[in-house]
Design a protein around this motif. Sequence first.
Motif, PDB file in Angstrom:
ATOM      1  N   THR A   6      -1.560   0.723  -4.943  1.00 45.72           N
ATOM      2  CA  THR A   6      -1.093   1.620  -6.089  1.00 45.72           C
ATOM      3  C   THR A   6       0.500   1.611  -5.620  1.00 45.72           C
ATOM      4  O   THR A   6       1.265   1.559  -4.889  1.00 45.72           O
ATOM      5  CB  THR A   6      -1.476   3.052  -5.623  1.00 45.72           C
ATOM      6  OG1 THR A   6      -1.121   3.574  -4.573  1.00 45.72           O
ATOM      7  CG2 THR A   6      -2.994   2.972  -5.807  1.00 45.72           C
ATOM      8  N   ASP A   8       2.626   3.920  -6.148  1.00 44.32           N
ATOM      9  CA  ASP A   8       3.389   5.094  -5.273  1.00 44.32           C
ATOM     10  C   ASP A   8       3.066   4.670  -3.624  1.00 44.32           C
ATOM     11  O   ASP A   8       3.569   5.811  -2.969  1.00 44.32           O
ATOM     12  CB  ASP A   8       3.015   6.286  -5.804  1.00 44.32           C
ATOM     13  CG  ASP A   8       1.462   6.705  -5.596  1.00 44.32           C
ATOM     14  OD1 ASP A   8       0.662   5.729  -5.308  1.00 44.32           O
ATOM     15  OD2 ASP A   8       1.224   7.705  -5.767  1.00 44.32           O
ATOM     16  N   THR A  10       3.344   3.620   0.219  1.00 38.34           N
ATOM     17  CA  THR A  10       4.640   3.380   1.032  1.00 38.34           C
ATOM     18  C   THR A  10       5.070   1.785   0.910  1.00 38.34           C
ATOM     19  O   THR A  10       4.041   0.997   1.203  1.00 38.34           O
ATOM     20  CB  THR A  10       4.103   3.815   2.548  1.00 38.34           C
ATOM     21  OG1 THR A  10       3.634   4.921   2.472  1.00 38.34           O
ATOM     22  CG2 THR A  10       5.366   3.797   3.584  1.00 38.34           C
ATOM     23  N   ARG A  14       7.228  -3.036  -7.056  1.00 36.34           N
ATOM     24  CA  ARG A  14       6.466  -3.546  -8.274  1.00 36.34           C
ATOM     25  C   ARG A  14       7.529  -4.411  -8.894  1.00 36.34           C
ATOM     26  O   ARG A  14       8.689  -4.270  -9.246  1.00 36.34           O
ATOM     27  CB  ARG A  14       6.364  -2.348  -9.302  1.00 36.34           C
ATOM     28  CG  ARG A  14       5.483  -2.758 -10.719  1.00 36.34           C
ATOM     29  CD  ARG A  14       5.804  -1.771 -11.931  1.00 36.34           C
ATOM     30  NE  ARG A  14       4.642  -0.753 -11.432  1.00 36.34           N
ATOM     31  CZ  ARG A  14       3.513  -0.561 -11.626  1.00 36.34           C
ATOM     32  NH1 ARG A  14       3.052  -1.888 -12.157  1.00 36.34           N
ATOM     33  NH2 ARG A  14       2.711   0.140 -11.396  1.00 36.34           N
ATOM     34  N   HIS A 123      14.883  -1.339  -5.890  1.00 32.20           N
ATOM     35  CA  HIS A 123      13.357  -0.794  -5.791  1.00 32.20           C
ATOM     36  C   HIS A 123      12.710  -0.683  -4.456  1.00 32.20           C
ATOM     37  O   HIS A 123      11.499  -0.327  -4.482  1.00 32.20           O
ATOM     38  CB  HIS A 123      12.648  -1.766  -6.736  1.00 32.20           C
ATOM     39  CG  HIS A 123      13.397  -1.523  -8.236  1.00 32.20           C
ATOM     40  ND1 HIS A 123      13.264  -0.399  -9.129  1.00 32.20           N
ATOM     41  CD2 HIS A 123      13.994  -2.435  -8.702  1.00 32.20           C
ATOM     42  CE1 HIS A 123      13.678  -0.703 -10.299  1.00 32.20           C
ATOM     43  NE2 HIS A 123      14.188  -1.918 -10.201  1.00 32.20           N
TER      44      HIS A 123
END
Length: 146
Positions: A6, A8, A10, A14, A123
Motif C-alpha cells: 500500500t 502509505d 512504512t 511510489r 519521496h
Amino acid sequence: MITTWTADGTGVLRLPSGRLVRGRGLRRALPDGPVPDFGVYLLGRRPADVPWEARWLQWRDFRLPSSPERARAVLAEAWRRAGAERVEIACGGGRGRTGTALAALAVLDGIPAGQAVEFVRRHYDRHAVETPWQKRWVRDFSAPRA
C-alpha cells in the motif's frame, strides 16, 4: 493476482509508473503487515535466509555493488516484479545502498538518471544515497544489456 504494497506503508516508494517498492534497514524490525514476495538484500555478507524469494547483491556498506552487471540484472528483475508483487530492497541501515538501488529502479522507471537521487531523497528518505560514488553510479546507471 496483483499483491503489491500500500502506498502509505512504512518505507514504500511510489515510482512514476505506479509501482510500489519498499526500502528498509535490516537492523530494524520487519514492519507489521504483509511480508515481501521478493527481496533484494544489499550486504557485504550473505544475509540470513528469509521465507520469501530473495536475491543477495554483494555490496559493502558505503561502497558500490561488487558486480555492477549482476546488480543491473537483479534490480531490473526487482523493477519488473514490482508491477505485481511486494518487492523489498534492503541494506543494513536502509539509506545508502538501499537509496542507491531505489534510485536505479527510478531510472528503470523512466526518471532521468541525473534526477533519480533527488527523486528518492524527496519521496523515500532525504538522506538516501550517502556517498559521491553512489550518486555517480546512479547517474551512470543503465538497464542491463539483453
